[in-house]
Design a protein around this motif. Structure first.
Motif, PDB file in Angstrom:
ATOM      1  N   LEU A 145       0.811  -1.211   0.000  1.00  0.00           N
ATOM      2  CA  LEU A 145       0.000   0.000   0.000  1.00  0.00           C
ATOM      3  C   LEU A 145       0.850   1.269   0.000  1.00  0.00           C
ATOM      4  CD1 LEU A 145      -2.708  -1.120   2.573  1.00  0.00           C
ATOM      5  CD2 LEU A 145      -2.852  -1.154   0.083  1.00  0.00           C
ATOM      6  N   ARG A 146       2.159   1.124   0.118  1.00  0.00           N
ATOM      7  CA  ARG A 146       3.033   2.297   0.123  1.00  0.00           C
ATOM      8  C   ARG A 146       3.135   2.893  -1.281  1.00  0.00           C
ATOM      9  NH1 ARG A 146       8.066  -0.369   2.785  1.00  0.00           N
ATOM     10  NH2 ARG A 146       8.737   0.079   0.705  1.00  0.00           N
ATOM     11  N   PRO A 147       3.329   4.188  -1.375  1.00  0.00           N
ATOM     12  CA  PRO A 147       3.530   4.796  -2.694  1.00  0.00           C
ATOM     13  C   PRO A 147       4.868   4.356  -3.283  1.00  0.00           C
ATOM     14  CG  PRO A 147       3.740   6.436  -0.950  1.00  0.00           C
ATOM     15  CD  PRO A 147       3.320   5.162  -0.299  1.00  0.00           C
ATOM     16  N   LEU A 148       4.954   4.373  -4.600  1.00  0.00           N
ATOM     17  CA  LEU A 148       6.169   3.953  -5.297  1.00  0.00           C
ATOM     18  C   LEU A 148       7.024   5.178  -5.607  1.00  0.00           C
ATOM     19  CD1 LEU A 148       7.965   1.909  -6.718  1.00  0.00           C
ATOM     20  CD2 LEU A 148       6.482   2.092  -8.715  1.00  0.00           C
ATOM     21  N   TYR A 149       8.137   5.292  -4.896  1.00  0.00           N
ATOM     22  CA  TYR A 149       9.099   6.370  -5.131  1.00  0.00           C
ATOM     23  C   TYR A 149      10.324   5.793  -5.817  1.00  0.00           C
ATOM     24  CZ  TYR A 149       6.530   9.440  -1.981  1.00  0.00           C
ATOM     25  OH  TYR A 149       5.558  10.212  -1.397  1.00  0.00           O
ATOM     26  N   ILE A 150      10.840   6.529  -6.799  1.00  0.00           N
ATOM     27  CA  ILE A 150      12.071   6.123  -7.471  1.00  0.00           C
ATOM     28  C   ILE A 150      13.050   7.285  -7.449  1.00  0.00           C
ATOM     29  CG2 ILE A 150      10.947   4.400  -8.931  1.00  0.00           C
ATOM     30  CD1 ILE A 150      11.001   6.400 -11.217  1.00  0.00           C
ATOM     31  N   GLN A 151      14.303   6.985  -7.800  1.00  0.00           N
ATOM     32  CA  GLN A 151      15.348   8.003  -7.874  1.00  0.00           C
ATOM     33  C   GLN A 151      15.840   8.097  -9.305  1.00  0.00           C
ATOM     34  OE1 GLN A 151      18.462   7.183  -5.083  1.00  0.00           O
ATOM     35  NE2 GLN A 151      17.052   6.939  -3.373  1.00  0.00           N
ATOM     36  N   GLY A 152      16.374   9.239  -9.658  1.00  0.00           N
ATOM     37  CA  GLY A 152      16.905   9.418 -10.998  1.00  0.00           C
ATOM     38  C   GLY A 152      17.655  10.728 -11.107  1.00  0.00           C
ATOM     39  N   HIS A 153      17.775  11.207 -12.330  1.00  0.00           N
ATOM     40  CA  HIS A 153      18.458  12.474 -12.601  1.00  0.00           C
ATOM     41  C   HIS A 153      17.618  13.309 -13.559  1.00  0.00           C
ATOM     42  CE1 HIS A 153      21.767   9.959 -11.167  1.00  0.00           C
ATOM     43  NE2 HIS A 153      22.369  11.087 -10.841  1.00  0.00           N
ATOM     44  N   ASN A 199       7.764   4.906 -21.284  1.00  0.00           N
ATOM     45  CA  ASN A 199       8.870   4.025 -20.899  1.00  0.00           C
ATOM     46  C   ASN A 199       8.499   2.549 -20.962  1.00  0.00           C
ATOM     47  OD1 ASN A 199      11.347   5.544 -19.831  1.00  0.00           O
ATOM     48  ND2 ASN A 199       9.580   6.735 -19.173  1.00  0.00           N
ATOM     49  N   CYS A 200       7.266   2.254 -21.368  1.00  0.00           N
ATOM     50  CA  CYS A 200       6.805   0.862 -21.472  1.00  0.00           C
ATOM     51  C   CYS A 200       7.110   0.094 -20.192  1.00  0.00           C
ATOM     52  CB  CYS A 200       7.438   0.168 -22.670  1.00  0.00           C
ATOM     53  SG  CYS A 200       7.081   0.959 -24.232  1.00  0.00           S
ATOM     54  N   CYS A 201       6.730   0.662 -19.067  1.00  0.00           N
ATOM     55  CA  CYS A 201       7.016   0.003 -17.799  1.00  0.00           C
ATOM     56  C   CYS A 201       5.737  -0.264 -17.030  1.00  0.00           C
ATOM     57  CB  CYS A 201       7.996   0.812 -16.959  1.00  0.00           C
ATOM     58  SG  CYS A 201       7.340   2.343 -16.324  1.00  0.00           S
ATOM     59  N   ILE A 202       5.860  -1.160 -16.066  1.00  0.00           N
ATOM     60  CA  ILE A 202       4.742  -1.528 -15.199  1.00  0.00           C
ATOM     61  C   ILE A 202       5.152  -1.195 -13.776  1.00  0.00           C
ATOM     62  CG2 ILE A 202       3.302  -3.404 -14.359  1.00  0.00           C
ATOM     63  CD1 ILE A 202       4.046  -4.849 -17.020  1.00  0.00           C
ATOM     64  N   PRO A 203       4.548  -0.163 -13.173  1.00  0.00           N
ATOM     65  CA  PRO A 203       4.889   0.143 -11.786  1.00  0.00           C
ATOM     66  C   PRO A 203       4.211  -0.846 -10.845  1.00  0.00           C
ATOM     67  CG  PRO A 203       3.289   1.717 -12.612  1.00  0.00           C
ATOM     68  CD  PRO A 203       3.622   0.804 -13.749  1.00  0.00           C
ATOM     69  N   SER A 204       4.950  -1.312  -9.858  1.00  0.00           N
ATOM     70  CA  SER A 204       4.409  -2.272  -8.900  1.00  0.00           C
ATOM     71  C   SER A 204       4.681  -1.782  -7.492  1.00  0.00           C
ATOM     72  CB  SER A 204       5.046  -3.651  -9.115  1.00  0.00           C
ATOM     73  OG  SER A 204       4.657  -4.524  -8.095  1.00  0.00           O
ATOM     74  N   ALA A 258      15.597  12.689  -5.942  1.00  0.00           N
ATOM     75  CA  ALA A 258      14.975  11.618  -5.158  1.00  0.00           C
ATOM     76  C   ALA A 258      13.486  11.927  -5.013  1.00  0.00           C
ATOM     77  CB  ALA A 258      15.641  11.519  -3.789  1.00  0.00           C
ATOM     78  N   LYS A 259      12.748  10.989  -4.465  1.00  0.00           N
ATOM     79  CA  LYS A 259      11.317  11.150  -4.188  1.00  0.00           C
ATOM     80  C   LYS A 259      10.508  11.524  -5.427  1.00  0.00           C
ATOM     81  CE  LYS A 259       9.751  12.228  -0.316  1.00  0.00           C
ATOM     82  NZ  LYS A 259       9.250  12.892   0.863  1.00  0.00           N
ATOM     83  N   MET A 260      10.724  10.768  -6.487  1.00  0.00           N
ATOM     84  CA  MET A 260       9.888  10.906  -7.670  1.00  0.00           C
ATOM     85  C   MET A 260       8.774   9.870  -7.528  1.00  0.00           C
ATOM     86  SD  MET A 260      12.603  11.560 -10.766  1.00  0.00           S
ATOM     87  CE  MET A 260      13.422   9.999 -10.652  1.00  0.00           C
ATOM     88  N   LEU A 261       7.544  10.322  -7.406  1.00  0.00           N
ATOM     89  CA  LEU A 261       6.402   9.444  -7.198  1.00  0.00           C
ATOM     90  C   LEU A 261       5.864   8.963  -8.537  1.00  0.00           C
ATOM     91  CD1 LEU A 261       4.190   8.223  -5.334  1.00  0.00           C
ATOM     92  CD2 LEU A 261       2.927  10.346  -5.656  1.00  0.00           C
ATOM     93  N   VAL A 262       5.748   7.637  -8.706  1.00  0.00           N
ATOM     94  CA  VAL A 262       5.150   7.055  -9.901  1.00  0.00           C
ATOM     95  C   VAL A 262       3.681   6.816  -9.583  1.00  0.00           C
ATOM     96  CG1 VAL A 262       5.194   5.134 -11.523  1.00  0.00           C
ATOM     97  CG2 VAL A 262       7.329   5.973 -10.539  1.00  0.00           C
ATOM     98  N   ASP A 263       2.793   7.476 -10.335  1.00  0.00           N
ATOM     99  CA  ASP A 263       1.357   7.421 -10.057  1.00  0.00           C
ATOM    100  C   ASP A 263       0.591   7.158 -11.349  1.00  0.00           C
ATOM    101  OD1 ASP A 263      -1.217   7.697  -9.161  1.00  0.00           O
ATOM    102  OD2 ASP A 263      -1.048   9.800  -8.625  1.00  0.00           O
ATOM    103  N   GLY A 264       0.089   5.929 -11.493  1.00  0.00           N
ATOM    104  CA  GLY A 264      -0.673   5.573 -12.686  1.00  0.00           C
ATOM    105  C   GLY A 264      -2.008   6.279 -12.779  1.00  0.00           C
ATOM    106  N   GLY A 265      -2.434   6.936 -11.717  1.00  0.00           N
ATOM    107  CA  GLY A 265      -3.698   7.669 -11.738  1.00  0.00           C
ATOM    108  C   GLY A 265      -3.546   9.088 -12.230  1.00  0.00           C
TER     109      GLY A 265
END
Length: 158
Positions: free
Chosen positions: A45-53, A145-150, A60-67
Motif C-alpha cells: 500500500l506504500r507509494p512507489l518512489y524512485i530516484q533518478g536524474h 517508458n513501457c514500464c509496469i509500476p508495482s 529523489a522522491k519521484m512518485l510514480v502514479d498511474g492515476g
C-alpha cells in the motif's frame, strides 16, 4: 490493420456440432470476503518512489502514479534545478496539485529524465503547489517508458 481470410479457411460446422463442443459453467453468487492484512502486509500500500536524474542533477522522491494523467513538478523543485522563467513554455492548463486543489499551471518544462540506464526527454507541468514529492510521474511517463509500476514489489518493471 484489417486482415481478411479467404472463404476456403472458414470452418464448416453445423449447429449440432457447435452445441456439442460448447460448455457452460454456471456458478451461484457467493460473497467475497477480504481479510484485513496485518501490519507487515501493508507494504504493497506504500507509494512507489524512485530516484533518478533531471538534466544530470540527482533527484529523489519521484512518485510514480498511474492515476495521474500528466507529469507534475512543483515550483520549488523547478527553482532547485536552477531554472528561470525563460525556461518555461507558457500554457493555460488548469491542473490539480498534490493536495487536489485546482490551479493554473505556470508552464511546461522539457527536461532529460534519467531513471536507471534509460534517459528520455520528458515534459513536466510546473505547478505552484506543495507536496512531499519532488516530481510526479504519471501515465504519460509510464507509457512512454513501457514500464509496469508495482507497489507490491516497490519497483518499476520494464
Amino acid at each position: 490493420m484489417v486482415v481478411i481470410l479467404p472463404a476456403e479457411y472458414k470452418a464448416n460446422w453445423s449447429d449440432d456440432e457447435v452445441q456439442e463442443v460448447t460448455a457452460q459453467l454456471v456458478l451461484p453468487p457467493q460473497p467475497a470476503v477480504f481479510e484485513k492484512p496485518v501490519e507487515k502486509d501493508h507494504r504493497h500500500l506504500r507509494p512507489l518512489y524512485i530516484q533518478g536524474h533531471v538534466d544530470g542533477k540527482p533527484m529523489a522522491k519521484m512518485l510514480v502514479d498511474g492515476g495521474a494523467a500528466v507529469n507534475l513538478m512543483p515550483y520549488s523543485t523547478y527553482r532547485k534545478l536552477g531554472k528561470t522563467s525563460e525556461d518555461l513554455i507558457k500554457t493555460n492548463m488548469m491542473l490539480k496539485d498534490f493536495g487536489g486543489n485546482s490551479s493554473e499551471a505556470k508552464g511546461c518544462l522539457n527536461v532529460e529524465l534519467t531513471v536507471g540506464s534509460k534517459t528520455m526527454p520528458t515534459t513536466f507541468f510546473v505547478i505552484d503547489g506543495k507536496g512531499s514529492n519532488n516530481l510526479l510521474l504519471g501515465r504519460d511517463w509510464i507509457h512512454a517508458n513501457c514500464c509496469i509500476p508495482s507497489t507490491t514489489h516497490q519497483s518499476s518493471i520494464q
